[in-house]
Each structure stands twice: as structure tokens, then as C-alpha cells.
Design a protein around this motif. Structure first.
Motif: not given
Length: 245
Positions: A74-94
Motif C-alpha cells: 500500500a501507499l504509505s500514510v505519509l505519502q497519502l497525507e502528502e497527496r491529500l494536502e496537494r488536493e486540498k491546495k488545488s481545491i482552495t485554488a479552484l
């Protein structure tokens, strides 16, 4: 607090069964299709559908073992956290590009419920502090023992320190908040304990934002109001200076 795989599935955009499979791989490490089926006690087709969805989402990966059998991890929790953080920033920008969200911000108030809502609003407060470069003023009571979660609190504090956001915190004088002060007091955190100081609702102030919530019931508001934020800030600074350590 028990993990709700349905909530996890909604967060990751996958079926609950796939979320359950992802958790099994995180807990047990590298597993074959056969081993997954044994651990989860589910039909082969169900396991395969979960694997296919997780592979498509990039949440698990596979490689060939020494015996030629396909192994999954599985993708590690830290990698998952980084992915979700990037998604959050993208949504904020949108949101900044879409008029309907700009209008919501102008209304100045948002209501929220439950611990997940409280966690999201804490991150809104932190994002405001990072954006404005202002410190966070907080009235807190036994937050470390609440169901907001130790992992969330630790990650929140680490992100705040990493972004050099200073927090001034006033708490009642009790054993839990005394431990909180001993653990967190430092360059970016100043905690003041005050005897006979009753705090029923936790309050955070930064920039033009005021966040307040109660533990019972688990609900609160986030308000963008410059006058209200300035008033709270003045009261906080008065109490802070009045109660010198």
C-alpha cells in the motif's frame, strides 16, 4: 477512536470494501492475493475488484515475488497525507476562481458539527495564519484529551511550527493543560495557565477569523469579521498581560 472504513472510502473516493483492503495492506505489509483473501475472508472476486480499484487510484502497487506470485503493498500514510494536502491546495485554488465560493466567503460565517468539522476549521485557522503571517490567539481547555485525536494535534502543531506560526494559548490551570504546556511550550508556542479561569468553549483568533466550538454538543462557527476579531484580540491581550507568569 475506531476507524470508519466508509468515511475513509469517501475521503479517498473508493468503495468501502476497497478501503478495508487498503487498511489490511497497511497493517500487514506486503501480501499476495491469496493471503488477502485468507485475512479478509471474502470471495475472490470481491478481493480482485478491490485490488483493481486501488491499483487504478494509485493507492497500492504490485510486484512479482521470487516464486512468480504477484505481491501487493500500500501507499504509505505519509505519502497519502502528502497527496491529500496537494488536493486540498488545488481545491482552495479552484475556489478562488469560482464566483459562488467567493460569495460564500463574503457572507462571513460557517457552521460545522462533529470532530471532523472541528478538525477542518482548525486547518482553516492555520491556513489564515500562514497567509497573513499573524500569530494565533487561543483559549483552550483540555483539547489534548478530546476526541479531536492526538495524531491530528501533533500534525497540526508540526505544520504550524514548520511554517513559523506562533501561538499564544490561555488555558485553565488543570493537570491536563499543565501537561500540554510542558509538552508544547517553546519557540513557536507560549502557554499561560490561569487559576479559576473557566473555559467552556474553545476559541481561536487570527487575522479576520474567529473560530469557536463546544465539545458538548460538538458544534461551532467560523466567522470572518474584522471588528469581532479585533475585539477578541484586544480582550485576549488584556488577559495575557494581566495574568503575568
Amino acid at each position: 477512536m475506531a476507524l470508519d472504513v466508509t468515511d475513509l472510502g469517501q475521503t479517498l473516493g473508493i468503495q468501502s470494501a476497497s478501503a478495508d483492503l487498503y487498511v489490511e495492506l497497511l497493517v500487514h505489509g506486503e501480501l499476495t492475493h491469496k493471503k488477502l483473501q485468507e485475512l479478509m475472508d471474502k470471495p475472490q472476486d470481491t478481493i480482485q475488484m478491490g485490488i483493481d480499484e486501488l491499483l487504478e487510484k494509485g493507492l497500492i502497487f504490485s510486484f512479482e515475488g521470487t516464486t512468480g506470485e504477484e505481491i501487493f503493498h500500500a501507499l504509505s500514510v505519509l505519502q497519502l497525507e502528502e497527496r491529500l494536502e496537494r488536493e486540498k491546495k488545488s481545491i482552495t485554488a479552484l475556489k478562488k476562481l469560482i464566483p459562488q465560493f467567493q460569495q460564500q466567503e463574503k457572507l462571513g460565517i460557517m457552521k460545522y458539527e462533529g470532530w471532523e468539522g472541528i478538525r477542518r476549521v482548525y486547518m482553516e485557522i492555520l491556513d489564515e495564519a500562514i497567509r497573513t503571517g499573524q500569530p494565533i490567539y487561543a483559549l483552550e481547555n483540555k483539547l489534548s484529551s478530546s476526541e479531536i485525536g492526538e495524531i491530528f494535534l501533533n500534525n497540526y502543531v508540526e505544520k504550524r511550527k514548520m511554517n513559523k506560526v506562533k501561538a499564544f494559548v490561555i488555558c485553565p490551570f488543570n493537570e491536563e493543560d499543565k501537561e500540554y504546556k510542558e509538552k508544547n511550550q517553546g519557540e513557536f508556542t507560549e502557554v499561560k495557565l490561569i487559576k479559576d479561569f473557566n473555559v467552556d468553549a474553545n476559541i481561536n483568533i487570527v487575522g479576520d477569523l474567529v473560530m469557536a466550538f463546544s465539545v458538548s454538543p460538538q458544534q461551532g462557527t467560523l466567522r470572518r469579521n474584522k471588528a469581532e476579531a479585533n475585539t477578541w484580540r484586544t480582550l485576549f491581550e488584556f488577559i495575557w498581560e494581566l495574568k503575568k507568569d
